[in-house]
Design a protein around this motif. Structure first.
Motif, short mmCIF file in Angstrom:
data_model
loop_
_atom_site.label_atom_id
_atom_site.label_comp_id
_atom_site.label_asym_id
_atom_site.label_seq_id
_atom_site.Cartn_x
_atom_site.Cartn_y
_atom_site.Cartn_z
N THR A 288 0.63 -1.17 -0.03
CA THR A 288 0.03 0.07 0.01
C THR A 288 1.00 1.32 -0.03
O THR A 288 0.68 2.25 -0.66
CB THR A 288 -0.87 -0.07 1.12
OG1 THR A 288 -1.43 -1.47 1.41
CG2 THR A 288 -1.91 1.06 1.09
N GLN A 289 2.02 1.20 0.59
CA GLN A 289 2.92 2.40 0.95
C GLN A 289 3.47 2.64 -0.44
O GLN A 289 3.55 4.02 -0.81
CB GLN A 289 3.92 2.33 1.81
CG GLN A 289 4.59 3.31 2.19
CD GLN A 289 5.79 2.84 3.07
OE1 GLN A 289 6.80 2.46 2.74
NE2 GLN A 289 5.99 3.80 4.32
N ASP B 149 1.38 7.33 -6.42
CA ASP B 149 0.37 8.14 -6.77
C ASP B 149 0.94 9.63 -6.56
O ASP B 149 0.31 10.41 -7.17
CB ASP B 149 -1.06 7.82 -5.84
CG ASP B 149 -2.13 8.56 -6.68
OD1 ASP B 149 -2.22 8.37 -7.86
OD2 ASP B 149 -2.79 9.04 -6.06
N VAL B 150 1.57 9.89 -5.18
CA VAL B 150 1.99 11.24 -5.02
C VAL B 150 2.89 11.77 -6.10
O VAL B 150 2.64 12.89 -6.85
CB VAL B 150 2.68 11.27 -3.84
CG1 VAL B 150 3.23 12.74 -3.50
CG2 VAL B 150 1.95 10.78 -2.62
N LEU C 233 -0.91 1.33 7.18
CA LEU C 233 -1.40 1.52 5.84
C LEU C 233 -1.86 0.39 5.19
O LEU C 233 -2.90 0.52 4.63
CB LEU C 233 -0.24 2.40 4.86
CG LEU C 233 -0.79 3.41 4.04
CD1 LEU C 233 -1.54 4.49 4.53
CD2 LEU C 233 0.59 3.95 3.25
N ARG D 269 2.95 10.65 -9.14
CA ARG D 269 1.86 10.76 -10.54
C ARG D 269 1.08 12.26 -10.26
O ARG D 269 0.96 12.83 -11.38
CB ARG D 269 0.83 9.69 -10.67
CG ARG D 269 1.60 8.61 -11.19
CD ARG D 269 0.22 7.45 -11.63
NE ARG D 269 -0.14 7.03 -10.42
CZ ARG D 269 -0.05 5.68 -10.03
NH1 ARG D 269 1.05 5.07 -10.22
NH2 ARG D 269 -0.54 5.47 -8.87
N THR E 268 13.31 7.34 -1.38
CA THR E 268 12.78 5.87 -0.86
C THR E 268 13.64 4.73 -1.66
O THR E 268 13.48 3.43 -1.15
CB THR E 268 11.45 5.89 -1.72
OG1 THR E 268 11.30 5.62 -2.93
CG2 THR E 268 10.45 6.83 -1.31
N ILE F 152 2.38 2.13 -3.46
CA ILE F 152 1.33 2.66 -4.39
C ILE F 152 1.06 4.27 -4.06
O ILE F 152 0.83 4.76 -4.82
CB ILE F 152 -0.07 1.84 -4.03
CG1 ILE F 152 -0.02 0.26 -4.77
CG2 ILE F 152 -1.11 2.50 -5.06
CD1 ILE F 152 -1.04 -0.65 -4.65
N ALA F 153 1.05 4.39 -2.72
CA ALA F 153 0.77 5.85 -2.16
C ALA F 153 1.97 6.65 -2.58
O ALA F 153 1.79 7.68 -3.16
CB ALA F 153 0.71 5.65 -0.78
N PHE F 154 3.11 6.07 -2.55
CA PHE F 154 4.36 7.02 -3.20
C PHE F 154 4.14 7.33 -4.42
O PHE F 154 4.43 8.20 -4.99
CB PHE F 154 5.52 6.51 -2.85
CG PHE F 154 6.39 6.59 -1.51
CD1 PHE F 154 6.40 8.16 -1.25
CD2 PHE F 154 6.36 5.81 -0.41
CE1 PHE F 154 6.93 8.46 0.24
CE2 PHE F 154 7.13 6.08 0.59
CZ PHE F 154 7.15 7.45 1.15
N MET G 192 11.39 12.54 -4.52
CA MET G 192 10.73 11.92 -3.84
C MET G 192 11.09 10.40 -3.80
O MET G 192 11.62 9.52 -3.00
CB MET G 192 9.32 12.13 -3.85
CG MET G 192 8.40 11.25 -2.72
SD MET G 192 6.64 11.24 -2.90
CE MET G 192 6.67 10.49 -4.21
N ILE H 27 2.12 10.18 4.08
CA ILE H 27 2.61 8.69 4.05
C ILE H 27 3.45 8.54 4.94
O ILE H 27 3.70 7.53 5.60
CB ILE H 27 3.18 8.47 2.72
CG1 ILE H 27 2.14 8.61 1.34
CG2 ILE H 27 4.08 7.05 2.49
CD1 ILE H 27 2.71 8.47 0.09
#
Lengths: 374, 374
Positions: A184-185, A191-192, B236, A194, A229, A187-189, A225, B228
């Motif tokens: 999930t994390q 999406d940010v 999450l 994008r 990561t 995907i979250a990164f 970003m 996040i």
């Protein structure tokens, strides 16, 4: 011919002049793949290795494009004469993925159906689409089965998908710093990243090239970003700490800390050369990859027909694709009674460790490759 | 008067009509602080508690501003009648920090020297500046020493700075989910957030209000990314997993996964109400905070004259301010022979855990507060 870090290599563009249906239901009327090969395909065509790239990789895996080329290919430490993926033994193929921006058909390419560049009209392709396009590439070379398919990160997902979709065409798979699906994390990164691109006023709905511009700001933020990561907290701390650029705090928003300078530089460099639409679709391919999904989330079931022998590697400080994600894959392979070797490499280089020189890691790949019969 | 979650509380604006020199060398000609108080200051003025807020917090700690106010204050579960920070015993002061955007003097305020809003002219303030402004606030109330200064995250940094800068004015300090200084990775994330804002075309060099606009895109991206990092990977995953919004992948850049919808909503909400210049300066205050720096990076030396008794808490899954950062503080306090209690709370809520209901955590704060004599 021996392939070293200074060998001049020449990419080639291979055209596929037929319809290519995609997982999303759309069809590409034709496409090109930009590839680079190293070493010689043997008469039995049994020594071919496919290298699959990650988000921002290309077909340019080893060697240089010209004598004044500053950098060798992205995996030059791994691929070449006498290197772990030994081009004296293997015929190694690097390929720029469909939808990429390094020569293969992608958002920057001419759309024969509109007469304009694809831009946002380029379809969202998937790992499965890539594997199917790479199978056509294998056909082009007359390669009925790969001695190995190799990849790190998103590249490892392609190697895994190969073993599932074409079990008889892959003898070995090296899945490095990868995951059977994103967390999930993750995907979250994505999406940010994008959203940074999609909301850049220069994005123009993806048709920025028609406006003679590109969403540089968004790409830059996405990369900055992303870069954090890819690195480990500890490694970043060791490299930069709280080291200041000058002697004291500036009390403004210029660079105070060296790490800021480094990240902005990485972001700028990336924004200069990478295509935003490609970035978007690559992250979607990452998000969508989930071979277990079609098997009621049972990864072991998804692997039932796999025939390849696996080499799986993870890196201790990789928090983007943590070792626990590789464990999921290894456990499922074992449960499915497949042949798998696993190494967890101690490292403070985070996700990027898979691209770096590290003796235990390099030696483990070498040992695995040495045992591949051709 | 009893303070409950539904008690109507009224903020008050307190004016300081004199020059206020700042750490960066600039001087504010005057300033206001927006505060909210709960409970009653006793005759000895020995029961006062200061609550310091984090990046996006305010003076509004507990209760509601009106009967139809949807949410109570940001730490309403911690502060109130019978709650761990018991307003039947203590006089609790919430304050919006200087440079904030909830009523205290900040970038949105009128600059008496130009006749315009400050915007980018508002100076970059520091944790030390805040503590000095809060000392003036204590003077205003006639409070010579706080029974306790309390804060989470950036708020914890203020509590720590209080004990160093005004050792005789703080009897207890509660430093929760905080750090004696940011890590390289923390600074890196902050700089990406700032770059998203600074490069937003609607930023206008920080004078966006003069252009009747605001850098919504940048703020939104900053908040999505920040969010996040406030949550734990595991939390999450538990909350959203790979849950889809619809039944299948959309193959475009709309919302596929629930986590995307959640983050975009958080980003939008934040961009609607928060001020971008405040966001910038708050992150700089975080980056600059480093009390050990003036003591050759020896935190123990920085704490030599501290007189407060400490309560330090961290949360197992907090990777923004990991338990190891609290350990640094606790070890330095012990080395300096100070009185310190430490609890590491098992949690899957990440950094945000400090704002949440968690029995062992709440009980630990309660136990510490019960033993404070007033």
């Amino acid at each position: 011919m021996s392939v070293t870090s200074t060998t001049i290599v020449t990419p080639q563009l291979i055209a596929f002049e037929h319809n290519f249906p995609l997982q999303n239901g759309q069809t590409l009327p034709r496409f090109d793949l930009m590839v680079e090969t190293y070493g010689t395909l043997n008469a039995a065509k049994s020594n071919a290795i496919l290298i699959c790239h990650a988000l921002s990789g290309t077909h340019h895996v080893a060697g240089r494009h010209s004598p004044d080329d500053k950098h060798a290919g992205w995996w030059d430490n791994m691929v070449g004469s006498g290197k772990p993926i030994d081009t004296d033994k293997f015929f190694v193929v690097g390929v720029n993925n469909l939808g990429g921006c390094a020569g293969s058909t992608g958002p920057r390419s001419h759309n024969p159906e509109t007469g304009l560049d694809y831009g946002a009209d380029f379809p969202v392709v998937t790992v499965r689409d890539w594997v199917r396009s790479q199978a056509l590439l294998a056909d082009h070379f007359g390669i009925s089965e790969w001695a190995a398919v190799v990849g790190g990160s998103l590249g490892g997902m392609q190697a895994l998908q190969w073993t599932i979709d074409f079990p008889r065409r892959v003898r070995h798979a090296l899945v490095i710093a990868s995951s059977p699906r994103l967390s999930t994390q993750n995907i979250a990164f994505n999406d940010v990243a994008r959203q940074a691109i999609l909301t850049d006023p220069d994005f123009h709905g993806g048709y920025y090239s028609r406006h003679q511009t590109k969403p540089r700001r968004g790409l830059r933020i996405a990369r900055m970003m992303g870069h954090i990561t890819y690195l480990a907290e500890h490694g970043l701390g060791k490299k930069f700490g709280r080291q200041l650029r000058g002697n004291e705090y500036k009390f403004n928003y210029d660079v105070d800390f060296e790490v800021e300078s480094y990240l902005r530089y990485q972001g700028d460099k990336f924004a200069d050369h990478f295509d935003a639409n490609t970035y978007l679709l690559m992250t979607k391919a990452l998000d969508y990859f989930d071979p277990a999904a079609e098997h009621c989330n049972n990864l072991t079931a998804a692997l039932a027909h796999v025939q390849a022998k696996f080499f799986v590697a993870s890196f201790s400080s990789d928090w983007r694709f943590a070792p626990s994600r590789s464990h999921e894959l290894v456990k499922a392979l074992i449960a499915a009674r497949k042949d798998v070797q696993y190494i967890e490499v101690p490292s403070h280089h985070g996700h990027d460790a898979f691209l770096m020189e590290d003796e235990p890691y390099i030696n483990a790949v070498r040992a695995f490759m040495v045992n591949i019969k051709v």
